[in-house]
Design an enzyme around this catalytic site. Structure first.
Site, PDB file in Angstrom:
ATOM      1  N   TYR A 129       0.842  -1.185   0.000  1.00  0.00           N
ATOM      2  CA  TYR A 129       0.000   0.000   0.000  1.00  0.00           C
ATOM      3  C   TYR A 129       0.885   1.246   0.000  1.00  0.00           C
ATOM      4  O   TYR A 129       1.982   1.244   0.574  1.00  0.00           O
ATOM      5  CB  TYR A 129      -0.836   0.066   1.269  1.00  0.00           C
ATOM      6  CG  TYR A 129      -2.012  -0.867   1.391  1.00  0.00           C
ATOM      7  CD1 TYR A 129      -2.995  -0.938   0.411  1.00  0.00           C
ATOM      8  CD2 TYR A 129      -2.176  -1.635   2.545  1.00  0.00           C
ATOM      9  CE1 TYR A 129      -4.104  -1.764   0.576  1.00  0.00           C
ATOM     10  CE2 TYR A 129      -3.280  -2.460   2.717  1.00  0.00           C
ATOM     11  CZ  TYR A 129      -4.243  -2.520   1.725  1.00  0.00           C
ATOM     12  OH  TYR A 129      -5.334  -3.321   1.902  1.00  0.00           O
ATOM     13  N   ALA A 159      -5.751  -1.039   6.148  1.00  0.00           N
ATOM     14  CA  ALA A 159      -4.435  -1.419   6.672  1.00  0.00           C
ATOM     15  C   ALA A 159      -4.198  -1.061   8.134  1.00  0.00           C
ATOM     16  O   ALA A 159      -3.053  -0.900   8.565  1.00  0.00           O
ATOM     17  CB  ALA A 159      -3.317  -0.803   5.811  1.00  0.00           C
ATOM     18  N   GLU A 160      -5.289  -0.905   8.921  1.00  0.00           N
ATOM     19  CA  GLU A 160      -5.124  -0.554  10.338  1.00  0.00           C
ATOM     20  C   GLU A 160      -4.202   0.661  10.460  1.00  0.00           C
ATOM     21  O   GLU A 160      -3.324   0.728  11.320  1.00  0.00           O
ATOM     22  CB  GLU A 160      -4.564  -1.749  11.136  1.00  0.00           C
ATOM     23  CG  GLU A 160      -5.518  -2.896  11.265  1.00  0.00           C
ATOM     24  CD  GLU A 160      -5.659  -3.681   9.973  1.00  0.00           C
ATOM     25  OE1 GLU A 160      -6.735  -3.563   9.331  1.00  0.00           O
ATOM     26  OE2 GLU A 160      -4.740  -4.391   9.602  1.00  0.00           O
ATOM     27  N   ASN A 216      -9.624  -0.186  -2.360  1.00  0.00           N
ATOM     28  CA  ASN A 216      -9.370  -1.376  -1.562  1.00  0.00           C
ATOM     29  C   ASN A 216     -10.675  -1.889  -0.993  1.00  0.00           C
ATOM     30  O   ASN A 216     -11.399  -1.134  -0.358  1.00  0.00           O
ATOM     31  CB  ASN A 216      -8.430  -1.054  -0.407  1.00  0.00           C
ATOM     32  CG  ASN A 216      -8.003  -2.299   0.340  1.00  0.00           C
ATOM     33  OD1 ASN A 216      -7.396  -3.194  -0.258  1.00  0.00           O
ATOM     34  ND2 ASN A 216      -8.355  -2.385   1.604  1.00  0.00           N
ATOM     35  N   GLU A 217     -10.948  -3.132  -1.239  1.00  0.00           N
ATOM     36  CA  GLU A 217     -12.195  -3.738  -0.750  1.00  0.00           C
ATOM     37  C   GLU A 217     -13.356  -2.807  -1.049  1.00  0.00           C
ATOM     38  O   GLU A 217     -14.206  -2.589  -0.182  1.00  0.00           O
ATOM     39  CB  GLU A 217     -12.127  -3.975   0.760  1.00  0.00           C
ATOM     40  CG  GLU A 217     -11.201  -5.073   1.185  1.00  0.00           C
ATOM     41  CD  GLU A 217     -11.360  -5.396   2.669  1.00  0.00           C
ATOM     42  OE1 GLU A 217     -11.444  -4.463   3.466  1.00  0.00           O
ATOM     43  OE2 GLU A 217     -11.423  -6.574   3.002  1.00  0.00           O
ATOM     44  N   GLU A 248      -5.436 -10.727  -0.935  1.00  0.00           N
ATOM     45  CA  GLU A 248      -4.982 -10.773   0.463  1.00  0.00           C
ATOM     46  C   GLU A 248      -5.544 -12.054   1.052  1.00  0.00           C
ATOM     47  O   GLU A 248      -6.748 -12.300   0.948  1.00  0.00           O
ATOM     48  CB  GLU A 248      -5.568  -9.617   1.291  1.00  0.00           C
ATOM     49  CG  GLU A 248      -5.015  -8.256   1.007  1.00  0.00           C
ATOM     50  CD  GLU A 248      -5.750  -7.165   1.812  1.00  0.00           C
ATOM     51  OE1 GLU A 248      -6.430  -7.471   2.816  1.00  0.00           O
ATOM     52  OE2 GLU A 248      -5.657  -6.003   1.405  1.00  0.00           O
ATOM     53  N   TYR A 297       1.847  -8.325  13.441  1.00  0.00           N
ATOM     54  CA  TYR A 297       0.801  -9.086  12.762  1.00  0.00           C
ATOM     55  C   TYR A 297       0.939 -10.600  12.967  1.00  0.00           C
ATOM     56  O   TYR A 297       0.183 -11.381  12.431  1.00  0.00           O
ATOM     57  CB  TYR A 297       0.796  -8.752  11.250  1.00  0.00           C
ATOM     58  CG  TYR A 297      -0.589  -8.761  10.639  1.00  0.00           C
ATOM     59  CD1 TYR A 297      -1.446  -7.680  10.794  1.00  0.00           C
ATOM     60  CD2 TYR A 297      -1.051  -9.859   9.926  1.00  0.00           C
ATOM     61  CE1 TYR A 297      -2.728  -7.686  10.259  1.00  0.00           C
ATOM     62  CE2 TYR A 297      -2.336  -9.878   9.384  1.00  0.00           C
ATOM     63  CZ  TYR A 297      -3.159  -8.787   9.547  1.00  0.00           C
ATOM     64  OH  TYR A 297      -4.423  -8.796   9.013  1.00  0.00           O
TER      65      TYR A 297
HETATM   66  C1  GAL Z   1      -8.464  -6.252   4.851  1.00  0.00           C
HETATM   67  C2  GAL Z   1      -7.958  -4.917   4.311  1.00  0.00           C
HETATM   68  C3  GAL Z   1      -6.543  -4.656   4.810  1.00  0.00           C
HETATM   69  C4  GAL Z   1      -6.430  -4.917   6.283  1.00  0.00           C
HETATM   70  C5  GAL Z   1      -6.946  -6.295   6.604  1.00  0.00           C
HETATM   71  C6  GAL Z   1      -6.921  -6.657   8.054  1.00  0.00           C
HETATM   72  O1  GAL Z   1      -9.819  -6.363   4.728  1.00  0.00           O
HETATM   73  O2  GAL Z   1      -7.982  -4.920   2.916  1.00  0.00           O
HETATM   74  O3  GAL Z   1      -6.189  -3.342   4.501  1.00  0.00           O
HETATM   75  O4  GAL Z   1      -7.179  -3.959   6.947  1.00  0.00           O
HETATM   76  O5  GAL Z   1      -8.268  -6.406   6.211  1.00  0.00           O
HETATM   77  O6  GAL Z   1      -5.659  -6.661   8.547  1.00  0.00           O
END
Ligand code: GAL
Length: 938
Positions: free
Chosen positions: A36, A81-82, A139-140, A235, A301
């Site tokens: 990102y 992305a938190e 994104n999403e 992802e 993570y």
């Molecule tokens: C996804 C999102 C990411 C991140 C992830 C959780 O849905 O696309 O940016 O937030 O969840 O870690």
């Protein structure tokens, strides 16, 4: 086949370490990385795009290219992305237009960022010889079907194209709803992809899988949604986020650990995934306020590569087994997937997902327990069709086993160059056809019995290593069947011209397959499986690269222990060996395998005792002193807010974003004349998640609260006719993702017959607000603490300048009443070169102690930690080399915000090291300007 992992350069602000991460990804057998780009970091000041210091993307692209990693660029503008705002800068709160829609106010707001970012990306596209092969808009975006606005998606893509993006667009659908799949018109991307997090985000009970989902329809879904594009999991869960008060990332690493990798990732293989990206592969750090309010400083993570960049989690090694297998298995791309399981085992406890060859016989079979949560050890036999008829395995007697939570990909009619591996019940790690011989590496678990058949008739079979009593073989026409038990000691069997390494899982973890770079190699991207494109090593901790330079074979590798290094398939033209640039003696056995030993001795180094540093202290809440001059503060004079999503409850806006302050500490001062009737102040503040607020009236501490607002504060008796100032300190924790939720004072009322307008307010955040001072560390690193506004957190602060009343207390003395203390100290380091020595700052011996304070840690001016001992869970804060100068002076600073009348202090703070390894990495200091006097700082 793109195997990829997500890694955010902005969560590791040391550009010279990006190659380290890329090499660790490449060593997994992976070919790609997705990343990102964070808008808020690049356009802190509206209309001004800045990519200074660690924010420059060019070195990131260059490092990827050097490692041979393709890139999927994901510049948002929304990323999630938190992270702070989910990518949105704080000033988005003043822009009109619904967020993430086609409203022109919103579209205009990201034009500067997006056009600059996509222009930079476009220079590094594969069409220009660079690593970027795909771009993901938004994104999403299709979080729910009804939200999806095709013209907005289309607008982003048109912007990207007009700035030179030519690579295909791929989506990251959250559904998977499939409504942005190719062919569906406006807003349709070129390649449809989606994400998936089947294990959820609670890491407190990592082995309890009962609540998790195990998708068994992904292939069918793909066929219905986007049958003409490669099945893309943009992802897939690689760990988990964790929040304030959470259980910590070790639990997340365990939850999405080796067992989950085997079960879920192999299930993705069963569904035919050919773009498969793991989020995160390296999480990094929410340094300098880049996180969102729910997250703490670490963004480890629980990923395969730890925040401290080590690769000592088994899940890294397990991923390497899968990655390298897929890398050498091109026939996987020719299979007909089916999520449907078939019953080819002799027990219904075992399920098999077939991946049958379309244009060849080469097939893959994904084996698991029918109940994927089962921890049973199950014995089974199994029947497969092969080019040599149906086989019932094992043919030479005994039984196969699946031990606990495991899944295996078995192969039939798998081509090893010109030789056919008819089947193997052991999993394949890699194989290589070298000029003189072929190497095949197979593995299973200790206690298993395995069997393979190879299309060789009557080859010479020799057991070169290991206990030959467990090995049986039989010639059957044009096939040779070989069976063995996995005991824990390595077996090496030569059959004809093939060396079979028959390993247990942990020995396989020591194997590496670096691509061999030669002077003829123009790039290092390929995953081609042709003759001697790679070599195979058994080498322990981490092998980065192999290079043939004339007759010298150069290996770059890390060693955390004395290690026997074996090299299989060294090029015939090589006759000398260099490891990390040093010539190494080696032996060459009759097979032509090379062996050498790298001695590891723990280097001698002393990490300074932080309690013994020469600390300089200062009061960082001088605002409480009657002599304090706040004329430089911003007057809260706006009668309306620019925030279109939230209305005012106060006569003047106190939303910090209306005045350009978005990050870290916010301070308010409210003046009023008392009438003596006041007893209570009712206050509503907002700082995200577990933010903390503390209030003073003149220099008297009134109270504090965490999170829960409105809050009633009892006031001391006030003198009628006297002027008072209320000082409010709010430690904000970021802005929620994709939101305009304001920060600061939202509402207040003072009793005693006062109207709200009896109080007139001033506020401040970071010095300069959106015209932030420290371009190298970016717009989010500094908040509004006095010490931050003055720049005292930076290296070489003016500790001899008498304008500041420096004291000599330490953070271990702390402060004795509610307030904010600040300390800075020089921290000299002298660490040996030739090693990777990851360091962390550890509070309270690594276990949360409680304490009514919040601390911030600054290293050479970078805010690298927010410690909240009453919330947790983080106590240990990794700080990378490059932020730390390992051979010279560093400046360490600590702020303590004590929100209790008894004050607060650090119990302990230590500098500790993580896994130490001999390493060839070359780390340069990140750009870290030192203190200079700040004009107009207040
Ligand atoms: C996804 C999102 C990411 C991140 C992830 C959780 O849905 O696309 O940016 O937030 O969840 O870690």
């Amino acid at each position: 086949m793109l195997l990829s992992g997500e890694f955010h350069p902005w969560r590791l602000p040391v550009p010279s370490l990006w190659l380290d991460i890329f090499q660790k990804i490449k060593a997994l057998g992976f070919s790609a990385t997705s990343f990102y780009v964070h808008w808020a970091l690049l356009e802190g000041e509206p209309g001004v795009y800045r990519a200074d210091g660690a924010f420059d993307l060019a070195p990131f692209f260059e490092a990827a290219a050097e490692a041979g990693i393709y890139l999927l660029a994901r510049p948002g503008p929304y990323i999630q992305a938190e992270s702070f705002g989910g990518g949105f800068p704080g000033w988005i709160e003043r822009m009109t237009g619904s967020l993430r829609t086609n409203d022109s106010g919103f579209l205009d707001s990201f034009h500067t960022y997006y056009s600059n970012t996509t222009s930079v990306i476009s220079k590094f596209q594969i069409s220009n010889g660079g690593p970027v092969i795909l771009l993901q808009p938004e994104n999403e975006y299709s979080v729910s079907q009804s939200d999806f606005e095709p013209t907005y998606m289309q607008y982003i893509m048109d912007e990207a194209r007009s700035n030179g993006i030519v690579v295909p667009f791929i989506s990251n659908d959250a559904g998977p709803y499939g409504n942005d799949a190719p062919g569906s018109g406006v807003g349709a991307v070129d390649v449809y992809g989606h994400d998936y997090y089947p294990l959820g985000f609670s890491c407190s009970n990592p082995d309890n899988w009962t609540a998790f989902t195990f998708p068994d329809n992904f292939y069918q879904l793909h066929e219905s949604q986007s049958p003409t594009t490669p099945y893309s999991l943009v992802e897939f869960q690689g760990g988990s986020m964790d929040g304030w008060g959470g259980s910590g990332f070790d639990g997340c690493a365990q939850m999405v650990g080796t067992e989950a990798e085997r079960l879920w990732y192999k299930n993705n293989v069963a569904a035919g995934a050919s773009f498969f990206s793991i989020y995160m592969i390296y999480g990094g750090t929410n340094w300098g306020n880049v996180g969102y309010p729910n997250g703490y400083t670490s963004y480890d993570y629980g990923a395969a590569i730890t925040e401290a960049r080590t690769v000592d989690r088994d899940k890294y090694s397990e991923l390497k087994l899968l990655g390298n297998f897929l890398k050498v298995s091109p026939t996987y791309l020719d299979v007909q997937p089916s999520n449907n399981t078939i019953s080819v085992a002799n027990t219904t406890d075992i399920s098999v997902s077939p991946l049958t060859g379309r244009t060849s016989n080469s097939s893959f079979w994904v084996i698991r327990h029918s109940d994927y949560t089962s921890t049973d050890n199950t014995s089974y036999t199994i029947t497969f069709p092969t080019s040599n008829g149906t086989v019932n395995l094992p043919q030479l007697g005994g039984a196969l086993s699946l031990l606990g939570r495991d899944s295996k990909i078995l192969v039939t009619d798998y081509p090893l160059g010109n030789i056919n591996l008819l089947y193997s019940t052991a999993e394949l790690f890699t194989w290589k056809e070298f000029s003189e011989y072929t190497v095949v590496v197979l593995y299973g678990d200790i206690g298993e019995h395995e069997e393979l058949a190879i299309g060789l008739s009557n080859p010479n079979i020799t057991v070169l290593e290991g206990d030959s009593s467990t090995i049986r073989y039989q010639y059957a026409g044009n096939q040779t069947i070989l069976s063995w038990d996995i005991t824990g000691s390595r077996l090496l069997v030569k059959a004809g011209n093939i060396y079979f390494f028959l390993l247990d899982r942990s020995s396989a973890y020591n194997f590496w397959v670096p691509q061999l770079v030669t002077s003829e190699t123009t790039h290092n991207y390929t995953s081609d499986t042709t003759v001697a494109s790679s070599i195979v090593l058994s080498a322990g901790y981490m092998v980065r690269t192999a290079r043939l330079q004339g007759d010298e074979l150069h290996i770059a590798a890390d060693f955390n222990a004395t290690t026997t290094v074996e090299i299989f398939g060294a090029p015939a033209s090589a006759n000398s060996l260099y490891i990390n640039g040093q010539k190494q003696q080696f032996t060459k056995d009759s097979q032509g395998f090379w062996t050498t030993t790298v001695i590891f001795e723990m280097p001698n180094f002393i990490l300074p005792d932080l309690t013994q540093l020469h600390w300089f202290s200062i009061d960082s809440l001088p605002e409480l002193q009657s002599s304090y001059n706040d004329s430089g503060w911003t007057d809260a004079i706006l009668s309306s807010t620019s925030n279109v999503d939230y209305g005012l409850s106060t006569p003047k806006s106190l939303f910090s974003s209306d005045y350009g302050y978005h990050v870290g500490f916010l301070l308010y001062r409210g003046y009023f004349t008392a009438n003596g009737q006041e007893t209570q102040l009712n206050l509503t503040t907002q700082g995200g998640s577990v933010f903390e607020t503390a209030v003073w009236i003149n220099d008297t501490f009134v109270g504090s609260y965490q999170q829960n607002s409105p809050y009633l504060l009892s006031l001391p008796t006030l003198q009628s006719g006297s002027t008072y100032v209320i000082t409010i300190v709010i430690e904000t924790l970021g802005i929620e993702e994709g939101s305009r939720a304001p920060r600061g004072v939202i509402d207040y009322s003072l009793d005693g017959g006062h109207s709200q307008s009896d109080i007139s307010w001033k506020l401040t955040g970071n010095l300069g607000g959106e015209q932030y001072i420290d371009l190298a560390r970016g717009p989010l690193n500094e908040g509004g603490l006095y010490a931050e506004r003055q720049g005292l957190h930076l290296p070489s602060p003016p500790v001899n300048d008498s304008t500041y009343s420096w004291g000599n207390s330490t953070p271990f003395n702390g402060i004795e009443s509610a307030g904010i203390g600040f300390w800075t100290a020089q921290l000299p380091l002298d660490l040996p070169s030739g090693y990777d020595i990851p360091l962390s700052f550890q509070f309270d011996e690594g276990s949360i102690s409680g304490g009514e304070y919040r601390a911030q840690l600054y290293v050479n001016g970078f805010q690298f930690g927010k410690y909240a001992p009453s919330v947790g869970p983080q106590t240990t804060f990794p700080v990378p080399q490059g932020i730390l100068n390992y051979n010279g002076d560093n400046w360490l600073a600590i702020s303590i915000f004590a929100y209790n009348s008894s004050g607060g202090c650090l119990n302990t703070l230590k500098l500790v090291n993580n896994t130490v390894a001999i390493s060839p990495i070359v780390v340069e200091l990140a750009d870290q300007p030192v203190y200079t006097k700040r004009a107009n700082a207040y």
